[in-house]
Write a protein that holds these residues in place. Structure first.
Motif, PDB file in Angstrom:
ATOM      1  N   VAL B 205       0.880  -1.198   0.062  1.00  0.00           N
ATOM      2  CA  VAL B 205      -0.378   0.027   0.113  1.00  0.00           C
ATOM      3  C   VAL B 205       0.797   1.064  -0.246  1.00  0.00           C
ATOM      4  CG1 VAL B 205      -1.728   1.450   1.222  1.00  0.00           C
ATOM      5  CG2 VAL B 205      -1.983  -1.013   1.246  1.00  0.00           C
ATOM      6  N   HIS B 222      -4.129  11.830  -3.344  1.00  0.00           N
ATOM      7  CA  HIS B 222      -3.625  10.342  -3.772  1.00  0.00           C
ATOM      8  C   HIS B 222      -4.130   9.178  -2.932  1.00  0.00           C
ATOM      9  CE1 HIS B 222      -1.075  13.038  -5.889  1.00  0.00           C
ATOM     10  NE2 HIS B 222      -0.322  13.137  -4.890  1.00  0.00           N
ATOM     11  N   TYR B 223      -5.346   9.498  -2.046  1.00  0.00           N
ATOM     12  CA  TYR B 223      -5.884   8.432  -1.440  1.00  0.00           C
ATOM     13  C   TYR B 223      -6.758   7.267  -2.434  1.00  0.00           C
ATOM     14  CZ  TYR B 223      -4.552  10.622   2.908  1.00  0.00           C
ATOM     15  OH  TYR B 223      -4.206  11.238   3.718  1.00  0.00           O
ATOM     16  N   ASN B 224      -6.982   7.659  -3.620  1.00  0.00           N
ATOM     17  CA  ASN B 224      -7.540   6.693  -4.442  1.00  0.00           C
ATOM     18  C   ASN B 224      -6.716   5.512  -4.634  1.00  0.00           C
ATOM     19  OD1 ASN B 224      -9.764   8.404  -4.775  1.00  0.00           O
ATOM     20  ND2 ASN B 224      -9.618   8.428  -7.285  1.00  0.00           N
ATOM     21  N   SER B 225      -5.569   5.856  -5.043  1.00  0.00           N
ATOM     22  CA  SER B 225      -4.424   4.792  -5.141  1.00  0.00           C
ATOM     23  C   SER B 225      -3.932   4.128  -3.879  1.00  0.00           C
ATOM     24  CB  SER B 225      -3.311   5.308  -5.908  1.00  0.00           C
ATOM     25  OG  SER B 225      -2.857   6.518  -5.593  1.00  0.00           O
ATOM     26  N   GLN B 226      -3.971   4.606  -2.908  1.00  0.00           N
ATOM     27  CA  GLN B 226      -3.758   3.913  -1.500  1.00  0.00           C
ATOM     28  C   GLN B 226      -4.875   2.983  -1.277  1.00  0.00           C
ATOM     29  OE1 GLN B 226      -2.652   5.982   2.047  1.00  0.00           O
ATOM     30  NE2 GLN B 226      -1.851   7.564   0.790  1.00  0.00           N
ATOM     31  N   ALA B 227      -6.026   3.406  -1.758  1.00  0.00           N
ATOM     32  CA  ALA B 227      -7.257   2.828  -1.314  1.00  0.00           C
ATOM     33  C   ALA B 227      -7.403   1.413  -2.187  1.00  0.00           C
ATOM     34  CB  ALA B 227      -8.682   3.525  -1.451  1.00  0.00           C
ATOM     35  N   ALA B 228      -7.055   1.601  -3.361  1.00  0.00           N
ATOM     36  CA  ALA B 228      -7.021   0.879  -4.646  1.00  0.00           C
ATOM     37  C   ALA B 228      -6.113  -0.512  -4.064  1.00  0.00           C
ATOM     38  CB  ALA B 228      -6.525   1.187  -5.914  1.00  0.00           C
TER      39      ALA B 228
END
Lengths: 346, 346
Positions: B205, B222-228
């Motif tokens: 992550v 950039h939470y979208n990519s962490q969440a993905a």
């Protein structure tokens, strides 16, 4: 090249104009009656008022009166209305869309039913259209994706769900980019429930941020308590998915969406203020203009459970949801930490 | 009042002295041969060198030579050694502890076995002792809890796991406080696997934080990519739990532990640097002194899978773990976003 009509010029609907247009498709963005100022701004500046990056060249803007011409000849419609516009979309837009034209909805939420279950928006739209003898092809987007990060070309991974694999593959082929990654699923109920359920829990996890701020007077550390509430949320979401959908296959979609909502969403702000000890009315007054969508969804999930279980049983099986529901209803109470502990013996 | 002996004066073992002593128990903290300086510091100042809050009054400090007298008469032993000390504990300490005295281990990790499964540390200790005809009562702590936040009295929720419910209840009664919340479980393999598996995924992550820093030059959004990647981690952890333990009941413990490790752990730092494009050797050089525990665990999980599956199959079923394993092995590669997308059709 396809023609893609987006109805609703809110943030998420408008954000999808980026991958759609960047892929070379014709994009028609239609504002609802609530979006007149937004559409005027878009026309004038080429930018959405909430985004700091302009739309790709060539996006076309429409007011709601021109919806018919925007829909005419399009290959699919993206429904970008908020959960408060679900009935409006059903009554005013869905009848104008040919049955053979797929709809892809970004609207997140659900309705609670008298029998203690919940209904997804795709199911609601299908049923309403069915009353008029129509069978629309409704699909939906679930998963962690905030609009402004999508606009910024952050990598995002979402799930398109619907009944028809071929439709899903077509929608993906139109919208997938090197930063917008798309899984496909026919488990509409699971995906839609998972992403709706995360709302109350995002607020629940954020409670600990406010509670710790109150005790320690700062914003450092305190990940133990966030993680405890995050783990509890995943556990309760799993139980709710099994209850409402009969399986928990979509749990990881919900967990990812919960993660982004704890950090990127406005629900976080409400949770922090409630955690600091404000009442819901004080918190909402402080956050003038914040969307209440997530609070409505949380209330509906709790209402569905109440038709099935006594209050005490909900508090035992879903203690974090019960706590959040209490706070939303105006009560004040400390986080019920010990209610989260359990004994699992074989 | 009970007598509690903690063996290993690292951060987590030492942190447990706080709830133990605050509950009024006699606490004997024993340093290993690697902890001489720590114990000297504790004796001199009443504080652990890594914590900014002193121990509660009355904690007793022992060097390893005095382990026997520290163990003598105690009601249970907390094993606080790191995963590198598992064999040492087995050979040097376990034989000194009466079989009727429970052991509660905070050591996280696992071994990979030739048959493609994994072995938890409690199982390892039981088997080693069994070779000498002994049957120790081994229990373990899983779940999200960083030591410094425990010391700060942050609310934390952990799971004590072991075979004997009565032992577990006794351990809980001694250590539970108004901030240290304890669930109990007899699913030792599930809990221990879940908290071990999260190591590689926390690094996974964190990769997106470094990758976004490189692209966007900042740390915002950039939470979208962490969440993905978080959602992908939960999905893969579920598959691994089913594979190694036959069920995924402990998934929410793993998800909570993953959450705290992404934020509070040192694994995060390695992940960010790898995400920025450094090789593993460059990252480790930059982070002189960082524990390699999580890297070892990730390698072992991958090694177990390799005994069972071809590389391509691991990359298909566990693409994030496969990617992390590549980076740890010294390769460089971009995050394989499209490998995370799937089609789930009924």
């Amino acid at each position: 090249m396809a023609i893609i009509t987006i109805i609703g010029a809110g943030m998420m609907g408008s954000a999808l104009a980026f991958p759609a247009r960047e892929n070379g498709h014709e994009v028609r963005l239609v504002g609802t009656h609530l979006d007149r100022d937004i559409i005027a701004h878009c026309r004038q500046t080429g930018s959405h008022p909430k985004f700091d990056r302009p739309f790709p060249d060539g996006v076309k803007f429409y007011d709601v009166e021109d919806a018919d011409s925007a829909i005419s000849g399009c290959h699919f419609v993206i429904c970008g209305v908020s959960s408060f516009g679900v009935e409006w979309f059903s009554e005013n837009m869905l009848p104008r869309i040919p049955e053979s034209t797929p709809v892809l909805a970004v609207t997140k939420g659900l309705f609670d039913l008298p029998d203690g279950t919940v209904k997804t928006f795709p199911d609601y739209w299908r049923e309403e259209a069915g009353k008029h003898g129509r069978k629309p092809d409704i699909n939906a987007i679930g998963g962690p994706c905030t609009s402004y990060e999508l606009v910024a070309h952050d990598h995002s991974h979402v799930t398109f769900c619907g009944r028809n694999p071929e439709t899903l593959r077509f929608l993906k082929s139109c919208l997938s980019t090197d930063y917008y990654h798309i899984s496909l699923s026919t488990d509409v109920t699971g995906v839609e429930c998972a992403v709706a359920l995360k709302n109350g829990y995002a607020l629940g996890v954020a409670l600990s941020i406010g509670a710790n701020r109150k005790v320690f007077g700062d914003d450092t550390l305190h990940y133990n308590s966030q993680a405890a509430l995050f783990g509890q949320s995943v556990e309760e979401m799993r139980r709710l998915l099994r209850l409402f959908c009969g399986n928990d296959a979509a749990l990881s979609v919900g967990a990812g969406d919960l993660y982004v909502t704890v950090y990127g969403g406005r629900t976080r702000l409400v949770g922090i203020l409630l955690g600091e000890g404000l009442t819901i009315d004080e918190a909402l007054e402080r956050l003038q203009g914040v969307t209440l969508e997530s609070l409505v969804i949380s209330k509906r999930v709790y209402a569905a459970l109440r038709r099935r279980f006594a209050e005490e049983e909900i508090a035992a099986r879903f203690p974090l949801l019960a706590h959040v529901s209490k706070l939303i209803a105006g009560e004040q109470a400390p986080i019920p930490w010990d209610a989260f502990t359990s004994e699992k013996f074989n």
